[in-house]
Design a protein around this motif. Structure first.
Motif, PDB file in Angstrom:
ATOM      1  N   SER A 113      41.188   8.944  57.422  1.00 32.29           N
ATOM      2  CA  SER A 113      42.583   9.376  57.339  1.00 32.29           C
ATOM      3  C   SER A 113      42.716  10.778  57.917  1.00 32.29           C
ATOM      4  O   SER A 113      41.737  11.520  58.023  1.00 32.29           O
ATOM      5  CB  SER A 113      43.074   9.352  55.885  1.00 32.29           C
ATOM      6  N   ASN A 114      43.920  11.134  58.293  1.00 33.08           N
ATOM      7  CA  ASN A 114      44.183  12.448  58.869  1.00 33.08           C
ATOM      8  C   ASN A 114      44.366  13.494  57.767  1.00 33.08           C
ATOM      9  O   ASN A 114      44.798  13.166  56.664  1.00 33.08           O
ATOM     10  CB  ASN A 114      45.436  12.380  59.744  1.00 33.08           C
ATOM     11  N   VAL A 115      43.995  14.741  57.999  1.00 40.05           N
ATOM     12  CA  VAL A 115      43.583  15.280  59.268  1.00 40.05           C
ATOM     13  C   VAL A 115      42.101  14.979  59.494  1.00 40.05           C
ATOM     14  O   VAL A 115      41.288  15.122  58.589  1.00 40.05           O
ATOM     15  CB  VAL A 115      43.823  16.801  59.283  1.00 40.05           C
ATOM     16  N   SER A 116      41.740  14.603  60.725  1.00 40.43           N
ATOM     17  CA  SER A 116      40.337  14.421  61.090  1.00 40.43           C
ATOM     18  C   SER A 116      39.748  15.790  61.419  1.00 40.43           C
ATOM     19  O   SER A 116      40.325  16.546  62.208  1.00 40.43           O
ATOM     20  CB  SER A 116      40.228  13.496  62.299  1.00 40.43           C
ATOM     21  N   ASP A 117      38.603  16.121  60.802  1.00 40.98           N
ATOM     22  CA  ASP A 117      38.036  17.450  61.056  1.00 40.98           C
ATOM     23  C   ASP A 117      36.510  17.437  61.143  1.00 40.98           C
ATOM     24  O   ASP A 117      35.867  18.482  61.051  1.00 40.98           O
ATOM     25  CB  ASP A 117      38.479  18.443  59.975  1.00 40.98           C
ATOM     26  N   THR A 118      35.906  16.259  61.323  1.00 44.76           N
ATOM     27  CA  THR A 118      34.455  16.147  61.371  1.00 44.76           C
ATOM     28  C   THR A 118      34.013  15.677  62.747  1.00 44.76           C
ATOM     29  O   THR A 118      34.497  14.657  63.237  1.00 44.76           O
ATOM     30  CB  THR A 118      33.943  15.154  60.309  1.00 44.76           C
ATOM     31  N   VAL A 119      33.104  16.414  63.366  1.00 45.29           N
ATOM     32  CA  VAL A 119      32.584  16.002  64.666  1.00 45.29           C
ATOM     33  C   VAL A 119      31.065  16.050  64.667  1.00 45.29           C
ATOM     34  O   VAL A 119      30.443  16.766  63.883  1.00 45.29           O
ATOM     35  CB  VAL A 119      33.131  16.886  65.821  1.00 45.29           C
ATOM     36  N   LEU A 120      30.486  15.267  65.551  1.00 45.65           N
ATOM     37  CA  LEU A 120      29.087  15.373  65.929  1.00 45.65           C
ATOM     38  C   LEU A 120      29.032  15.885  67.357  1.00 45.65           C
ATOM     39  O   LEU A 120      29.967  15.676  68.141  1.00 45.65           O
ATOM     40  CB  LEU A 120      28.386  14.022  65.842  1.00 45.65           C
ATOM     41  N   VAL A 121      27.936  16.534  67.697  1.00 45.77           N
ATOM     42  CA  VAL A 121      27.790  17.142  69.019  1.00 45.77           C
ATOM     43  C   VAL A 121      26.684  16.404  69.779  1.00 45.77           C
ATOM     44  O   VAL A 121      25.527  16.408  69.365  1.00 45.77           O
ATOM     45  CB  VAL A 121      27.456  18.639  68.891  1.00 45.77           C
ATOM     46  N   ALA A 122      27.060  15.731  70.875  1.00 44.43           N
ATOM     47  CA  ALA A 122      26.081  14.949  71.643  1.00 44.43           C
ATOM     48  C   ALA A 122      25.052  15.823  72.335  1.00 44.43           C
ATOM     49  O   ALA A 122      23.931  15.383  72.586  1.00 44.43           O
ATOM     50  CB  ALA A 122      26.813  14.089  72.669  1.00 44.43           C
ATOM     51  N   SER A 123      25.424  17.049  72.643  1.00 46.23           N
ATOM     52  CA  SER A 123      24.566  17.913  73.451  1.00 46.23           C
ATOM     53  C   SER A 123      23.596  18.770  72.640  1.00 46.23           C
ATOM     54  O   SER A 123      22.924  19.629  73.193  1.00 46.23           O
ATOM     55  CB  SER A 123      25.436  18.811  74.346  1.00 46.23           C
ATOM     56  N   ASN A 124      23.519  18.567  71.318  1.00 41.19           N
ATOM     57  CA  ASN A 124      22.463  19.215  70.544  1.00 41.19           C
ATOM     58  C   ASN A 124      22.146  18.371  69.310  1.00 41.19           C
ATOM     59  O   ASN A 124      22.712  17.297  69.115  1.00 41.19           O
ATOM     60  CB  ASN A 124      22.815  20.667  70.171  1.00 41.19           C
ATOM     61  N   SER A 125      21.228  18.846  68.491  1.00 43.09           N
ATOM     62  CA  SER A 125      20.729  18.048  67.370  1.00 43.09           C
ATOM     63  C   SER A 125      21.385  18.413  66.038  1.00 43.09           C
ATOM     64  O   SER A 125      20.891  18.032  64.980  1.00 43.09           O
ATOM     65  CB  SER A 125      19.210  18.229  67.249  1.00 43.09           C
ATOM     66  N   SER A 126      22.500  19.127  66.062  1.00 45.02           N
ATOM     67  CA  SER A 126      23.161  19.578  64.839  1.00 45.02           C
ATOM     68  C   SER A 126      23.647  18.412  63.985  1.00 45.02           C
ATOM     69  O   SER A 126      23.955  17.325  64.492  1.00 45.02           O
ATOM     70  CB  SER A 126      24.368  20.458  65.170  1.00 45.02           C
ATOM     71  N   ALA A 127      23.749  18.660  62.682  1.00 47.28           N
ATOM     72  CA  ALA A 127      24.382  17.718  61.765  1.00 47.28           C
ATOM     73  C   ALA A 127      25.900  17.753  61.966  1.00 47.28           C
ATOM     74  O   ALA A 127      26.415  18.490  62.818  1.00 47.28           O
ATOM     75  CB  ALA A 127      24.026  18.084  60.328  1.00 47.28           C
ATOM     76  N   ASP A 128      26.611  16.946  61.169  1.00 44.71           N
ATOM     77  CA  ASP A 128      28.081  16.984  61.199  1.00 44.71           C
ATOM     78  C   ASP A 128      28.596  18.414  61.136  1.00 44.71           C
ATOM     79  O   ASP A 128      28.064  19.258  60.405  1.00 44.71           O
ATOM     80  CB  ASP A 128      28.654  16.249  59.980  1.00 44.71           C
ATOM     81  N   TRP A 129      29.659  18.635  61.872  1.00 43.38           N
ATOM     82  CA  TRP A 129      30.321  19.941  61.879  1.00 43.38           C
ATOM     83  C   TRP A 129      31.756  19.691  61.428  1.00 43.38           C
ATOM     84  O   TRP A 129      32.515  18.992  62.084  1.00 43.38           O
ATOM     85  CB  TRP A 129      30.251  20.514  63.288  1.00 43.38           C
ATOM     86  N   SER A 130      32.116  20.220  60.262  1.00 45.39           N
ATOM     87  CA  SER A 130      33.408  19.903  59.666  1.00 45.39           C
ATOM     88  C   SER A 130      34.104  21.170  59.204  1.00 45.39           C
ATOM     89  O   SER A 130      33.642  21.851  58.291  1.00 45.39           O
ATOM     90  CB  SER A 130      33.214  18.952  58.476  1.00 45.39           C
ATOM     91  N   ASN A 131      35.213  21.509  59.862  1.00 45.65           N
ATOM     92  CA  ASN A 131      36.072  22.607  59.414  1.00 45.65           C
ATOM     93  C   ASN A 131      37.396  22.541  60.170  1.00 45.65           C
ATOM     94  O   ASN A 131      37.593  21.687  61.032  1.00 45.65           O
ATOM     95  CB  ASN A 131      35.391  23.973  59.559  1.00 45.65           C
ATOM     96  N   SER A 132      38.291  23.471  59.860  1.00 44.63           N
ATOM     97  CA  SER A 132      39.646  23.414  60.416  1.00 44.63           C
ATOM     98  C   SER A 132      39.679  23.653  61.923  1.00 44.63           C
ATOM     99  O   SER A 132      40.678  23.335  62.575  1.00 44.63           O
ATOM    100  CB  SER A 132      40.545  24.437  59.710  1.00 44.63           C
ATOM    101  N   GLU A 133      38.605  24.209  62.501  1.00 43.72           N
ATOM    102  CA  GLU A 133      38.561  24.382  63.954  1.00 43.72           C
ATOM    103  C   GLU A 133      38.623  23.038  64.679  1.00 43.72           C
ATOM    104  O   GLU A 133      38.977  22.982  65.852  1.00 43.72           O
ATOM    105  CB  GLU A 133      37.273  25.098  64.364  1.00 43.72           C
ATOM    106  N   ASN A 134      38.250  21.971  63.979  1.00 42.50           N
ATOM    107  CA  ASN A 134      38.187  20.652  64.592  1.00 42.50           C
ATOM    108  C   ASN A 134      39.429  19.811  64.345  1.00 42.50           C
ATOM    109  O   ASN A 134      39.474  18.655  64.758  1.00 42.50           O
ATOM    110  CB  ASN A 134      36.979  19.882  64.045  1.00 42.50           C
ATOM    111  N   ASN A 135      40.418  20.340  63.662  1.00 42.94           N
ATOM    112  CA  ASN A 135      41.539  19.522  63.206  1.00 42.94           C
ATOM    113  C   ASN A 135      42.264  18.792  64.336  1.00 42.94           C
ATOM    114  O   ASN A 135      42.677  19.397  65.326  1.00 42.94           O
ATOM    115  CB  ASN A 135      42.572  20.389  62.478  1.00 42.94           C
ATOM    116  N   PHE A 136      42.380  17.497  64.176  1.00 37.65           N
ATOM    117  CA  PHE A 136      43.322  16.723  64.975  1.00 37.65           C
ATOM    118  C   PHE A 136      43.668  15.458  64.230  1.00 37.65           C
ATOM    119  O   PHE A 136      43.008  15.079  63.258  1.00 37.65           O
ATOM    120  CB  PHE A 136      42.813  16.455  66.393  1.00 37.65           C
TER     121      PHE A 136
END
Length: 213
Positions: free
Chosen positions: A151-174
């Motif tokens: 459900s919205n707001v969606s704020d969790t991303v994974l990064v294909a170009s590195n090995s980081s875990a989920d990145w979740s915060n308001s910078e990602n909001n859409f």
């Protein structure tokens, strides 16, 4: 598509029946970068001369006609002499994707933050999976989906170009909407003012029309 490079300009068939919007290529018998062709690279002007590297944050790269000699058409992918995709005797794999109404959408947009009016990207369906890459500067690939954010707001991303875990915060909001997605923040991995982006999206319910009985 599995093929063996020749080192010379040539073509390989893809069997899609329409021109691929995206082609992802990787060597199998040697170490080198992933190469990604997207129909809208460089604003769609001579897109075949440009590529992105999936494991890299780099902006678009160009090898002129050495990468491809023309945009893919309804039957073939036109290879240049770039050894990463067509080195003589080198075995390769390629994944080609065409745009299909109600199923897949591959496009581009320009970031904007003016007056908090952020981009809306029309796909024609509710995306289940979205990948975005800035093309005019170095930035990571980001992936969002409705499995992690149903459900919205969606704020969790994974990064294909590195090995980081989920990145979740308001910078990602859409917002992931019934007919596309809407940016809600200004992080330059997705919405830097005046920056150029390409996206890759697949539908949550991949049917052009509903079937009732």
């Amino acid at each position: 598509i599995s093929y063996t490079g020749t080192g010379s300009n040539g073509t390989i068939g893809h069997g899609l029946g329409k021109a691929p919007a995206v082609v992802i290529m990787k060597g199998r018998s040697f170490a080198d970068n992933w190469r990604i062709h997207h129909k809208d690279l460089n604003g769609g002007s001579n897109a075949y001369q440009y590529y992105l590297m999936l494991e890299s944050t780099n902006a678009i790269s160009s090898q002129s006609n050495n990468f491809m000699t023309g945009n893919p058409d309804s039957s073939t992918i036109k290879l240049g002499t770039d050894s990463a995709i067509n080195g003589s005797g080198r075995t390769m794999i390629a994944y080609a994707f065409a745009e299909i109404d109600g199923f897949s959408s591959f496009g581009s947009y320009t970031g904007t933050t003016a007056n908090s009016v952020y981009p809306f990207i029309y796909t024609g369906f509710r995306p289940a999976w979205i990948m975005i890459k800035k093309t005019n500067g170095a930035k990571q690939w980001v992936i969002a989906d409705t499995a992690r954010d149903p459900s919205n707001v969606s704020d969790t991303v994974l990064v294909a170009s590195n090995s980081s875990a989920d990145w979740s915060n308001s910078e990602n909001n859409f917002d992931i909407l019934s007919n596309g997605f809407k940016l809600r923040a200004t992080h330059d991995s997705k919405n830097g003012n005046g920056d150029s982006y390409v996206y890759f999206a697949f539908a949550e319910n991949p049917f052009k029309t509903s079937r009732a009985r």
